[in-house]
Design an enzyme around this catalytic site. Structure first.
Site, PDB file in Angstrom:
ATOM      1  CD  GLN A 178      -3.159  -0.633   0.105  1.00 59.31           C
ATOM      2  OE1 GLN A 178      -3.188   0.418  -0.510  1.00 59.31           O
ATOM      3  NE2 GLN A 178      -3.875  -1.694  -0.508  1.00 59.31           N
ATOM      4  CB  CYS A 327     -16.014 -10.917  13.353  1.00 59.55           C
ATOM      5  SG  CYS A 327     -14.486 -10.986  12.017  1.00 59.55           S
TER       6      CYS A 327
HETATM    7  C1  LIG Z   1      -1.328  -4.532   2.160  1.00 59.34           C
HETATM    8  C2  LIG Z   1      -1.568  -5.865   1.005  1.00 59.34           C
HETATM    9  N1  LIG Z   1      -0.740  -6.773   0.701  1.00 59.34           N
HETATM   10  C3  LIG Z   1      -0.963  -7.574  -0.105  1.00 59.34           C
HETATM   11  C4  LIG Z   1      -1.927  -7.438  -1.070  1.00 59.34           C
HETATM   12  C5  LIG Z   1      -2.035  -8.446  -2.288  1.00 59.34           C
HETATM   13  O1  LIG Z   1      -1.584  -7.725  -3.389  1.00 59.34           O
HETATM   14  P1  LIG Z   1      -2.131  -8.256  -4.857  1.00 59.34           P
HETATM   15  O2  LIG Z   1      -3.328  -7.921  -4.996  1.00 59.34           O
HETATM   16  O3  LIG Z   1      -1.211  -7.909  -5.946  1.00 59.34           O
HETATM   17  O4  LIG Z   1      -2.158  -9.924  -4.757  1.00 59.34           O
HETATM   18  C6  LIG Z   1      -2.671  -6.224  -1.255  1.00 59.34           C
HETATM   19  C7  LIG Z   1      -3.996  -6.159  -1.861  1.00 59.34           C
HETATM   20  O5  LIG Z   1      -4.900  -5.669  -1.494  1.00 59.34           O
HETATM   21  C8  LIG Z   1      -2.547  -5.630   0.123  1.00 59.34           C
HETATM   22  O6  LIG Z   1      -3.242  -4.568   0.443  1.00 59.34           O
END
Ligand SMILES: Cc1ncc(COP(=O)(O)O)c(C=O)c1O
Length: 378
Positions: A178, A327
């Site tokens: 992010q 949740c």
């Molecule tokens: C913090 C974080 N890590 C990993 C991912 C995964 O990335 P990708 O969608 O390219 O697999 C995301 C995607 O939403 C994410 O926000």
């Protein structure tokens, strides 16, 4: 009017990125592993992209490995970082993305590691003293702690985590999905062993990203096959994607300050407007601009009838956002992040996330619609 406020899920492709990719699609179809002229041209495009990315991040091209996604990069760092270094203890937090959490949990389930969770407070901020205690008790741990949380935006202090990991000889993986292209990462200074990027979060194409592996650490291949990515990841490269990724990062860096102040302005304005117009709203995660990702705003609305219809109603009203409340006890449907920070499960939460293409008029439109929906549903 249709408003897209879900940029933490994915961002629209920048037209300049598309142009760059299109040129490649039109003119280059060679397999980069072929040694003839067609292959060499494709290879040049990949290596040029790698060099561009390395230059922007102050690192060496040899430390950049292209992947199919942020998820693949996270999996590679975690599985190989742990298995290839005979690590038996990992530390993470309950607010990590599932790309990290599910990978570590699967490894724990199969008996490869013991997993500890660092304490976090009600804003999702790491308890650094607890992290130090865990590191002290477990020499040579694997630490996976994200830079910015994708649901609530809370930032971690990468320098502080890096220093602690260095002191206790731990391997440090930071999920920077992010924040890549949103903050200037100087990889010559950061102490993380593994960092990740997904192009689609910064106006690049989907299905491509990279893993940065610091030269101080070596791992074995994650995907066995051909000799691509210097024998680390078999599979014919996504040339158009890689070219698009480099272009998107280049654009992000050239306009970063400008975009940060524009987007931070929208976020602050939306917070002000929601507070003034919707009684009982509150914000989840860190709200201090220095400690919070400027693209993400997570809002809890007052309890209302049919609260699980809020996102649907926003969609009908022309607003794309995402969310999920904490949740309720006994259920595992909802947001694991909001649950981890103790947010109320009876209040609907929505994540609004912004990009350089959003405007103040869009914020006004969304606030007016939200106000209407909250008034009708009380
Ligand atoms: C913090 C974080 N890590 C990993 C991912 C995964 O990335 P990708 O969608 O390219 O697999 C995301 C995607 O939403 C994410 O926000």
């Amino acid at each position: 009017m249709r408003v897209y406020f879900d940029n933490a899920a994915t961002t629209p492709l920048d037209p300049d990125v598309m142009k760059e990719m299109y040129k490649v699609m039109e003119n280059q179809f060679g397999n980069p592993s072929s040694i003839h002229a067609h292959g060499r041209e494709a290879r040049t495009l990949i290596e040029r992209s790698r060099k561009t990315i390395a230059g922007l991040l102050h690192t060496s091209p040899a430390e950049i490995f292209f992947t199919s996604s942020g998820t693949e990069a996270d999996n590679t760092a975690i599985r190989c970082g742990i298995i290839d270094h005979n690590i038996t203890h990992a530390i993470t937090s309950h607010t990590e993305h599932h790309a990290v959490l599910h990978t570590l949990e699967a490894m724990e389930k199969s008996g490869l590691i013991k997993l500890s969770f660092v304490n976090i407070d009600s804003k999702g901020t790491i308890d650094y003293d607890h992290l130090e205690t865990l590191l002290k008790e477990n020499e040579r741990s694997f630490v996976s702690l994200m830079h910015a949380n994708n649901e609530i935006g809370t930032l971690s202090d990468m320098e502080r985590v890096g220093d602690l990991c260095e002191t206790y000889n731990a391997i440090y993986h930071c999920d920077t999905v992010q924040t890549m292209g949103h903050y200037p990462h100087d990889l010559s200074k950061l102490k993380a062993h593994f960092l990740v990027c997904a192009a689609h979060k910064l106006h690049g194409p989907k299905g491509v990203g990279f893993l940065h592996i610091n030269h101080k650490i070596k791992i074995k291949p994650f995907i066995y096959g051909g000799a691509q990515e210097r024998n680390m990841r078999g599979g014919t490269e996504n040339i158009y994607g890689i070219v698009g990724l480099a272009k998107s990062l280049e654009l992000a860096y050239s306009e970063m300050g400008q975009h940060q102040s524009h987007i931070q302005g929208l976020k602050s304005y939306m917070m002000e407007q929601l507070t003034a117009n919707v009684p009982g709203v509150s914000f989840n995660g860190e709200t201090d601009a220095d400690k919070s990702l400027y693209t993400v705003l997570n809002v809890s609305f007052p309890e209302m009838e049919m609260s699980d219809m809020l996102l649907f109603n926003l969609d009908i009203a022309g607003i794309s956002a995402s969310g999920g409340s904490a949740c309720s006890s006994g259920s595992d449907i909802g947001s694991h992040v909001l649950t981890a920070i103790g947010a109320s499960s009876s209040r609907p939460s929505v994540r609004f996330s912004f990009s350089k293409y959003n405007t103040k008029e869009e914020v006004d439109f969304v606030v007016a619609k939200v106000r209407e929906l909250c008034a009708v549903n009380v």
